[in-house]
Design a protein around this motif. Sequence first.
Motif, PDB file in Angstrom:
ATOM      1  N   PHE A  12       0.836  -1.207   0.000  1.00 28.37           N
ATOM      2  CA  PHE A  12       0.000   0.000   0.000  1.00 28.37           C
ATOM      3  C   PHE A  12       0.869   1.254   0.000  1.00 28.37           C
ATOM      4  O   PHE A  12       0.554   2.237  -0.684  1.00 28.37           O
ATOM      5  CB  PHE A  12      -0.937   0.000   1.209  1.00 28.37           C
ATOM      6  CG  PHE A  12      -1.780   1.236   1.290  1.00 28.37           C
ATOM      7  CD1 PHE A  12      -2.871   1.403   0.448  1.00 28.37           C
ATOM      8  CD2 PHE A  12      -1.459   2.246   2.184  1.00 28.37           C
ATOM      9  CE1 PHE A  12      -3.640   2.559   0.509  1.00 28.37           C
ATOM     10  CE2 PHE A  12      -2.228   3.402   2.243  1.00 28.37           C
ATOM     11  CZ  PHE A  12      -3.320   3.555   1.404  1.00 28.37           C
ATOM     12  N   LEU A  13       1.968   1.227   0.752  1.00 32.10           N
ATOM     13  CA  LEU A  13       2.889   2.362   0.766  1.00 32.10           C
ATOM     14  C   LEU A  13       3.539   2.556  -0.605  1.00 32.10           C
ATOM     15  O   LEU A  13       3.746   3.689  -1.036  1.00 32.10           O
ATOM     16  CB  LEU A  13       3.940   2.172   1.854  1.00 32.10           C
ATOM     17  CG  LEU A  13       4.820   3.372   2.171  1.00 32.10           C
ATOM     18  CD1 LEU A  13       3.995   4.570   2.622  1.00 32.10           C
ATOM     19  CD2 LEU A  13       5.832   3.007   3.250  1.00 32.10           C
ATOM     20  N   CYS A  14       3.826   1.449  -1.313  1.00 31.19           N
ATOM     21  CA  CYS A  14       4.330   1.542  -2.690  1.00 31.19           C
ATOM     22  C   CYS A  14       3.300   2.229  -3.591  1.00 31.19           C
ATOM     23  O   CYS A  14       3.655   3.076  -4.421  1.00 31.19           O
ATOM     24  CB  CYS A  14       4.623   0.160  -3.262  1.00 31.19           C
ATOM     25  SG  CYS A  14       6.236  -0.493  -2.928  1.00 31.19           S
ATOM     26  N   LEU A  15       2.047   1.845  -3.432  1.00 32.72           N
ATOM     27  CA  LEU A  15       0.971   2.457  -4.212  1.00 32.72           C
ATOM     28  C   LEU A  15       0.902   3.958  -3.945  1.00 32.72           C
ATOM     29  O   LEU A  15       0.872   4.772  -4.873  1.00 32.72           O
ATOM     30  CB  LEU A  15      -0.362   1.783  -3.875  1.00 32.72           C
ATOM     31  CG  LEU A  15      -1.640   2.437  -4.390  1.00 32.72           C
ATOM     32  CD1 LEU A  15      -1.687   2.406  -5.901  1.00 32.72           C
ATOM     33  CD2 LEU A  15      -2.857   1.749  -3.796  1.00 32.72           C
ATOM     34  N   ALA A  16       0.908   4.329  -2.674  1.00 32.72           N
ATOM     35  CA  ALA A  16       0.845   5.750  -2.310  1.00 32.72           C
ATOM     36  C   ALA A  16       2.086   6.500  -2.791  1.00 32.72           C
ATOM     37  O   ALA A  16       1.985   7.620  -3.310  1.00 32.72           O
ATOM     38  CB  ALA A  16       0.691   5.893  -0.796  1.00 32.72           C
ATOM     39  N   ALA A  17       3.260   5.885  -2.657  1.00 27.44           N
ATOM     40  CA  ALA A  17       4.500   6.525  -3.111  1.00 27.44           C
ATOM     41  C   ALA A  17       4.479   6.737  -4.610  1.00 27.44           C
ATOM     42  O   ALA A  17       4.932   7.776  -5.112  1.00 27.44           O
ATOM     43  CB  ALA A  17       5.703   5.671  -2.716  1.00 27.44           C
ATOM     44  N   SER A  52       9.365   1.598   1.220  1.00 28.06           N
ATOM     45  CA  SER A  52       8.496   0.557   0.659  1.00 28.06           C
ATOM     46  C   SER A  52       9.128  -0.284  -0.439  1.00 28.06           C
ATOM     47  O   SER A  52       8.551  -1.298  -0.826  1.00 28.06           O
ATOM     48  CB  SER A  52       7.220   1.209   0.121  1.00 28.06           C
ATOM     49  OG  SER A  52       7.518   2.044  -0.988  1.00 28.06           O
ATOM     50  N   SER A  53      10.295   0.068  -0.946  1.00 29.14           N
ATOM     51  CA  SER A  53      10.901  -0.705  -2.042  1.00 29.14           C
ATOM     52  C   SER A  53      11.189  -2.143  -1.650  1.00 29.14           C
ATOM     53  O   SER A  53      11.251  -3.019  -2.510  1.00 29.14           O
ATOM     54  CB  SER A  53      12.197  -0.035  -2.515  1.00 29.14           C
ATOM     55  OG  SER A  53      11.913   1.161  -3.183  1.00 29.14           O
ATOM     56  N   ILE A  54      11.352  -2.398  -0.380  1.00 24.02           N
ATOM     57  CA  ILE A  54      11.610  -3.765   0.075  1.00 24.02           C
ATOM     58  C   ILE A  54      10.413  -4.671  -0.231  1.00 24.02           C
ATOM     59  O   ILE A  54      10.581  -5.884  -0.403  1.00 24.02           O
ATOM     60  CB  ILE A  54      11.988  -3.794   1.580  1.00 24.02           C
ATOM     61  CG1 ILE A  54      12.615  -5.135   1.961  1.00 24.02           C
ATOM     62  CG2 ILE A  54      10.800  -3.471   2.455  1.00 24.02           C
ATOM     63  CD1 ILE A  54      13.973  -5.365   1.411  1.00 24.02           C
ATOM     64  N   ALA A  55       9.221  -4.099  -0.341  1.00 27.40           N
ATOM     65  CA  ALA A  55       8.036  -4.905  -0.657  1.00 27.40           C
ATOM     66  C   ALA A  55       8.133  -5.492  -2.058  1.00 27.40           C
ATOM     67  O   ALA A  55       7.617  -6.588  -2.310  1.00 27.40           O
ATOM     68  CB  ALA A  55       6.765  -4.064  -0.535  1.00 27.40           C
ATOM     69  N   LEU A  56       8.788  -4.783  -2.985  1.00 27.76           N
ATOM     70  CA  LEU A  56       8.944  -5.294  -4.339  1.00 27.76           C
ATOM     71  C   LEU A  56       9.793  -6.559  -4.340  1.00 27.76           C
ATOM     72  O   LEU A  56       9.618  -7.428  -5.188  1.00 27.76           O
ATOM     73  CB  LEU A  56       9.571  -4.232  -5.246  1.00 27.76           C
ATOM     74  CG  LEU A  56       8.836  -2.896  -5.319  1.00 27.76           C
ATOM     75  CD1 LEU A  56       9.578  -1.926  -6.219  1.00 27.76           C
ATOM     76  CD2 LEU A  56       7.399  -3.079  -5.768  1.00 27.76           C
ATOM     77  N   TYR A  57      10.698  -6.651  -3.382  1.00 27.95           N
ATOM     78  CA  TYR A  57      11.485  -7.873  -3.220  1.00 27.95           C
ATOM     79  C   TYR A  57      10.712  -8.925  -2.425  1.00 27.95           C
ATOM     80  O   TYR A  57      10.655 -10.088  -2.815  1.00 27.95           O
ATOM     81  CB  TYR A  57      12.810  -7.563  -2.514  1.00 27.95           C
ATOM     82  CG  TYR A  57      13.458  -8.779  -1.906  1.00 27.95           C
ATOM     83  CD1 TYR A  57      14.037  -9.748  -2.712  1.00 27.95           C
ATOM     84  CD2 TYR A  57      13.458  -8.976  -0.529  1.00 27.95           C
ATOM     85  CE1 TYR A  57      14.607 -10.882  -2.158  1.00 27.95           C
ATOM     86  CE2 TYR A  57      14.035 -10.098   0.025  1.00 27.95           C
ATOM     87  CZ  TYR A  57      14.602 -11.054  -0.788  1.00 27.95           C
ATOM     88  OH  TYR A  57      15.165 -12.172  -0.248  1.00 27.95           O
ATOM     89  N   MET A  58      10.117  -8.519  -1.326  1.00 29.18           N
ATOM     90  CA  MET A  58       9.470  -9.482  -0.426  1.00 29.18           C
ATOM     91  C   MET A  58       8.318 -10.223  -1.097  1.00 29.18           C
ATOM     92  O   MET A  58       8.053 -11.382  -0.778  1.00 29.18           O
ATOM     93  CB  MET A  58       8.999  -8.781   0.845  1.00 29.18           C
ATOM     94  CG  MET A  58      10.149  -8.304   1.712  1.00 29.18           C
ATOM     95  SD  MET A  58       9.621  -7.316   3.111  1.00 29.18           S
ATOM     96  CE  MET A  58       9.029  -8.593   4.208  1.00 29.18           C
ATOM     97  N   ALA A 163       3.177   2.289  -8.360  1.00 33.13           N
ATOM     98  CA  ALA A 163       1.757   2.222  -7.988  1.00 33.13           C
ATOM     99  C   ALA A 163       1.136   0.912  -8.458  1.00 33.13           C
ATOM    100  O   ALA A 163       0.360   0.285  -7.721  1.00 33.13           O
ATOM    101  CB  ALA A 163       1.008   3.417  -8.575  1.00 33.13           C
ATOM    102  N   GLY A 164       1.471   0.486  -9.657  1.00 34.61           N
ATOM    103  CA  GLY A 164       0.930  -0.763 -10.178  1.00 34.61           C
ATOM    104  C   GLY A 164       1.373  -1.968  -9.368  1.00 34.61           C
ATOM    105  O   GLY A 164       0.558  -2.815  -8.974  1.00 34.61           O
ATOM    106  N   MET A 165       2.663  -2.046  -9.096  1.00 27.75           N
ATOM    107  CA  MET A 165       3.167  -3.177  -8.307  1.00 27.75           C
ATOM    108  C   MET A 165       2.652  -3.111  -6.871  1.00 27.75           C
ATOM    109  O   MET A 165       2.307  -4.140  -6.282  1.00 27.75           O
ATOM    110  CB  MET A 165       4.689  -3.209  -8.358  1.00 27.75           C
ATOM    111  CG  MET A 165       5.221  -3.554  -9.736  1.00 27.75           C
ATOM    112  SD  MET A 165       7.013  -3.498  -9.846  1.00 27.75           S
ATOM    113  CE  MET A 165       7.417  -5.138  -9.282  1.00 27.75           C
TER     114      MET A 165
END
Length: 187
Positions: A12-17, A52-58, A163-165
């Motif tokens: 969600f933080l990735c989306l907001a960012a 939030s970039s760590i979520a793209l890995y996790m 935002a998409g990811m």
Amino acid sequence: MTLERVVKWLGFLCLAAGIVRMGMTPSSLIWGDDSTPEVICGFTACIMMAISSIALYMAQSRETGVLGFVAALLLMTGNLLVASNFYGLFAYGFYAKEGAFASVMGGVSGMGMLLGTIILAILTFRAKVFPRWTVILMVIMLVSFGLPWLDKWFAFFWGLSYAGMGFLIWTGKTNNKPAVITTTHAV
């Protein structure tokens, strides 16, 4: 709180960012490069993306392995360095763009972000956890970074890919299947 919930909230933080990062493009088109609204959007997005970039890995850690973690660290560090550049612009104006330190930091952050994005795009393509359109958005972002007539749109495509990811992570619509745990019982 479980790890799955943490990853969803980081998504969600990735989306907001990503949405905040996309705000840089209209700010730049309306008020010009390095205007106060653009710098505020850029600084805020960098801080949010660094977290939030760590979520793209996790979300795809089993498929991307250690190299995916390295890519995430490069993105996180690069975002923090870019945030420091934005803070310098906000606090000190155009004086923050001058000097060897600003040039070196800009180059290091740019190369780290570029390398991290390229590695992440390749690993994401191979992992097949996210739909292909997310990788296409990353490629469009990289191409827009290098083309002079698309330079103002770079932040838009950068934000759109995050935002998409982030949306896919937050809603759980990735192709990531949970690991199947089997047990055998003696009869």
